[in-house]
Motif scaffolding. Structure first.
Motif, short mmCIF file in Angstrom:
data_model
loop_
_atom_site.label_atom_id
_atom_site.label_comp_id
_atom_site.label_asym_id
_atom_site.label_seq_id
_atom_site.Cartn_x
_atom_site.Cartn_y
_atom_site.Cartn_z
N ALA A 1 0.85 -1.19 0.00
CA ALA A 1 0.00 0.00 0.00
C ALA A 1 0.88 1.23 0.00
N ALA A 2 0.41 2.30 -0.65
CA ALA A 2 1.22 3.51 -0.82
C ALA A 2 1.63 4.11 0.53
N ASN A 3 0.75 4.02 1.53
CA ASN A 3 1.03 4.69 2.80
C ASN A 3 1.46 3.73 3.92
N VAL A 4 1.96 2.56 3.51
CA VAL A 4 2.44 1.59 4.50
C VAL A 4 3.84 1.12 4.11
N ILE A 5 4.76 1.19 5.07
CA ILE A 5 6.11 0.66 4.85
C ILE A 5 6.00 -0.85 4.65
N ALA A 6 6.67 -1.36 3.62
CA ALA A 6 6.51 -2.78 3.28
C ALA A 6 7.19 -3.68 4.29
N SER A 7 6.48 -4.73 4.71
CA SER A 7 7.05 -5.70 5.64
C SER A 7 7.75 -6.84 4.92
N GLU A 8 7.46 -7.01 3.63
CA GLU A 8 8.06 -8.13 2.91
C GLU A 8 8.28 -7.78 1.45
N ALA A 9 9.44 -8.19 0.93
CA ALA A 9 9.72 -8.07 -0.50
C ALA A 9 10.31 -9.40 -0.94
N ARG A 10 9.61 -10.04 -1.87
CA ARG A 10 10.05 -11.36 -2.37
C ARG A 10 10.50 -11.16 -3.81
N LEU A 11 11.73 -11.53 -4.12
CA LEU A 11 12.19 -11.29 -5.48
C LEU A 11 12.97 -12.48 -6.00
N THR A 12 13.08 -12.55 -7.33
CA THR A 12 13.81 -13.65 -7.94
C THR A 12 15.13 -13.15 -8.49
N LEU A 13 16.12 -14.04 -8.53
CA LEU A 13 17.39 -13.76 -9.21
C LEU A 13 17.62 -14.87 -10.22
N ASP A 14 17.92 -14.47 -11.45
CA ASP A 14 18.31 -15.40 -12.51
C ASP A 14 19.74 -15.01 -12.86
N ILE A 15 20.67 -15.94 -12.74
CA ILE A 15 22.08 -15.61 -12.97
C ILE A 15 22.72 -16.69 -13.83
N ARG A 16 23.46 -16.26 -14.89
CA ARG A 16 23.98 -17.23 -15.87
C ARG A 16 25.40 -16.88 -16.29
N HIS A 17 26.19 -17.91 -16.53
CA HIS A 17 27.54 -17.73 -17.07
C HIS A 17 28.00 -19.06 -17.66
N SER A 18 28.92 -19.00 -18.62
CA SER A 18 29.43 -20.24 -19.21
C SER A 18 30.37 -20.95 -18.25
N SER A 19 30.92 -20.24 -17.26
CA SER A 19 31.77 -20.88 -16.25
C SER A 19 30.95 -21.12 -14.99
N ASP A 20 30.84 -22.39 -14.62
CA ASP A 20 30.07 -22.71 -13.41
C ASP A 20 30.73 -22.13 -12.16
N ASP A 21 32.08 -22.16 -12.12
CA ASP A 21 32.77 -21.61 -10.94
C ASP A 21 32.46 -20.13 -10.79
N LEU A 22 32.54 -19.43 -11.92
CA LEU A 22 32.29 -18.00 -11.87
C LEU A 22 30.85 -17.70 -11.47
N ARG A 23 29.93 -18.49 -12.03
CA ARG A 23 28.51 -18.27 -11.69
C ARG A 23 28.25 -18.55 -10.21
N THR A 24 28.71 -19.69 -9.72
CA THR A 24 28.41 -20.01 -8.32
C THR A 24 29.16 -19.06 -7.39
#
Lengths: 381, 381
Positions: B234-257
């Motif tokens: 709600a516009a006039n309420v400070i948010a108690s929760e934010a749920r978000l996704t991350l998609d992360i990709r690289h050809s090197s598994d070591d670098l990605r992890t």
């Protein structure tokens, strides 16, 4: 609301004071009954939000009645009218302060046409409650009104942090509310290199950081992004749109509008740098309302007399006092809110703080009675 | 899908090549018919996402058939099997690559039990299509399979920016997907001073900035927050929760992890500093898949022979080639995607680029036919 009125009327019965309901659904009770003396209004609202706590609003009405009771028949040079306002929260019609608006003539034909979610107008709701919209003019402030006092829970954490029971409210903050939309382009999260993105969420996030920083660096400013909705909103798709709200408040209108301009300027810069478009929509622009300085000063003296440390503060939330202030000297006393919690069943108040508020209220009534300056300022004096 | 199979079969009819549908719903066509020679697979998928474009997948099948046609009866030392895979996108069952999984024995009992939104299992869907799940073993890769080639639109903007028609894909990026939840406390936007807030949106926004910065500073890394849902919102309420996704990709598994660990560490730091709690939920952790280096090299030579500049790139999106690669030498050729647009009716491809791809494909077939190294690596050799 009818049950609530009956319960409050029962409290007043014990004092042999009659309650009546005005055409806007406000409960009103005059002490001494039928007094023709100039009157001091004491009150707050009786309605609540859904899943509310037990104190927001009604505590101020209860304290008004407690003060009548504590006078134990003693007469003052003014009458006291306790008011329990209707529809302060704006839950049913989306419009707050309907009850207090009636006292300043702001329940007009346009407002009466506003509908609730079922298509029932305010006019019809008043009629369905058994009241007559044609009687609304009688709800107006009497010319011999001296002022309006409102006791209310703080609904914030400030007094608890300061370890104080009460505060004198010197102003109700002005408030802007805007909706901002950043638009970019949705693209595949795996195949679009970072430097070729037009990511609306990333732009919105950068701006949310700016909002927080500007508010932290500006004394007294609060700024909140409480809502963000993104499109298309899939984990593997770069967002093409982020729509968010900004709520920004300060007791100084210049400072608030200056901060808002600064934030919008920075939003446009962020959008330009990221090749996003940005749209703003101003939903609300409400000026700050100062409480009456004489009343605020006397409230501070009353708080001191009741043995508490005095504190002045700005109310970040709107209140009925803000509606009455342009027409009659108005002021508020805040009571500490444990945990700063409000609009929630966990909302509470310390019994000892309520005792302090009543004690402070009695000192306040005496100080007002002995203030020639206060007594000479009836509404039409 | 049946109409699509009939249409593709009609194209093959003209070449006097029969199409059959294997037990996983893949269309398969061998040239020369009934050849016992070692075989080279060429294909892609025939299914699409909803509101799709006209080229994602099916273009690779069409190019395979065009190559058969261009051979005009000419025989190579290997047979060509064109494959049109089923269910690559995972729209119906939430599980992608069902068709290509069947070729490597990964449509097992567990997978067959997975249900669509109406409760129909994959097993039942196969039966309802008129196919026999008991025939799935016959869909497996033949022991004399030499390799798998897939032509596919890039679905990203890289080739367009480089002004190139074609690229050799050297790897399919590994991918992690996580869901992150920041939790604070909801409070009144007007009454809660900035320094007393536990604002989940502000924490999430700070972290989104970190994600973007880390990805920009790490060559080849793409990281996307594509979804954010806040409570109460709600516009006039400070948010108690934010749920978000991350998609992360690289050809090197070591670098990605490594990057993922860094980002999670920073999320925990942000949460701790802001007195928020933070929860993470890993939804996907898929390793990178290298394409066959010999095939990639020969593809580059074929692109050069067709008169184009050669370019190697990593696929950020998953493809059937990624499923086959562990069992048989596999590689892909990307065609430029105008505007980088895919999964959208505006998806397109330049006719001249398709001509280049077919020309490159013919050179590729000749180069493969004359490569002793390629010819000796049948699956069980």
């Amino acid at each position: 609301m009818r049950d609530c009125h009956l319960e409050v009327a029962r409290w007043l019965d014990a004092l042999q004071v009659d309650a009546r309901i005005d055409a806007a659904g406000n409960l009103r009770a005059l002490y001494p009954p039928r007094s023709k003396a100039p009157r001091l209004l004491i009150g707050s609202h009786l309605d609540t939000v859904p899943r509310a706590g037990a104190y927001d609003g009604v505590l101020g009405v209860a304290i008004g009645i407690a003060l009548m009771e504590e006078l134990r028949g003693r007469e003052l040079p003014f009458a006291i009218e306790v008011i329990g306002f209707s529809e302060e929260e704006g839950v049913r019609f989306g419009i707050p302060f309907i009850g207090s608006r009636a006292l300043v003539g702001r329940v007009d034909r346009e407002l009466l046409k506003v509908q609730d979610a079922f298509g029932v107008t305010i006019q019809e709701a008043i009629e369905n409650f058994g009241l007559l919209p044609s009687d609304l003019p009688e709800a107006r402030l009497k010319d011999n009104t001296l002022g309006y006092l409102e006791f209310h829970i703080e609904q914030g954490p400030v007094l608890e942090r300061l370890n104080m029971a009460l505060a004198a409210v010197e102003a109700v903050a002005g408030q802007s509310r805007i909706e901002l939309t950043f638009s970019g382009s949705s693209n595949h999260a795996g195949t679009t290199p970072m430097n070729l993105r037009r990511d609306a969420i990333a732009g919105a996030a950068e701006w949310i950081g700016v909002v927080e920083r500007v508010a932290q660096e500006t004394s007294g400013l609060v700024a909140t992004v409480g809502k963000i909705v993104v499109k298309p909103g899939a984990a593997n798709v770069i967002a093409s749109e982020a729509r968010l709200t900004l709520d920004i408040r300060h007791s100084s209108d210049d400072l608030r509008t200056g901060a808002l301009e600064n934030l919008l300027h920075q939003a446009r810069e962020i959008a330009a740098r990221r090749d996003l478009s940005m749209k703003e929509n101003i939903l609300l622009d409400q000026r700050a309302v100062a409480m009456d300085p004489l009343l605020v000063g006397i409230i501070e003296a009353a708080i001191a007399k009741s043995g508490s440390t005095t504190h002045r503060m700005v109310s970040g939330a709107g209140h009925d006092a803000m509606i009455l202030a342009p027409e009659v000297p108005s002021a508020m006393i805040f009571l500490r809110s444990p945990g700063g919690i409000s609009h929630d069943p966990k909302e509470s108040v310390e019994p000892a703080d309520v005792e302090k508020a009543i004690e402070c209220g009695l000192h306040l009534l005496d100080l007002l009675a002995s203030s020639p300056e206060f007594m000479k300022r009836t509404r039409l004096a």
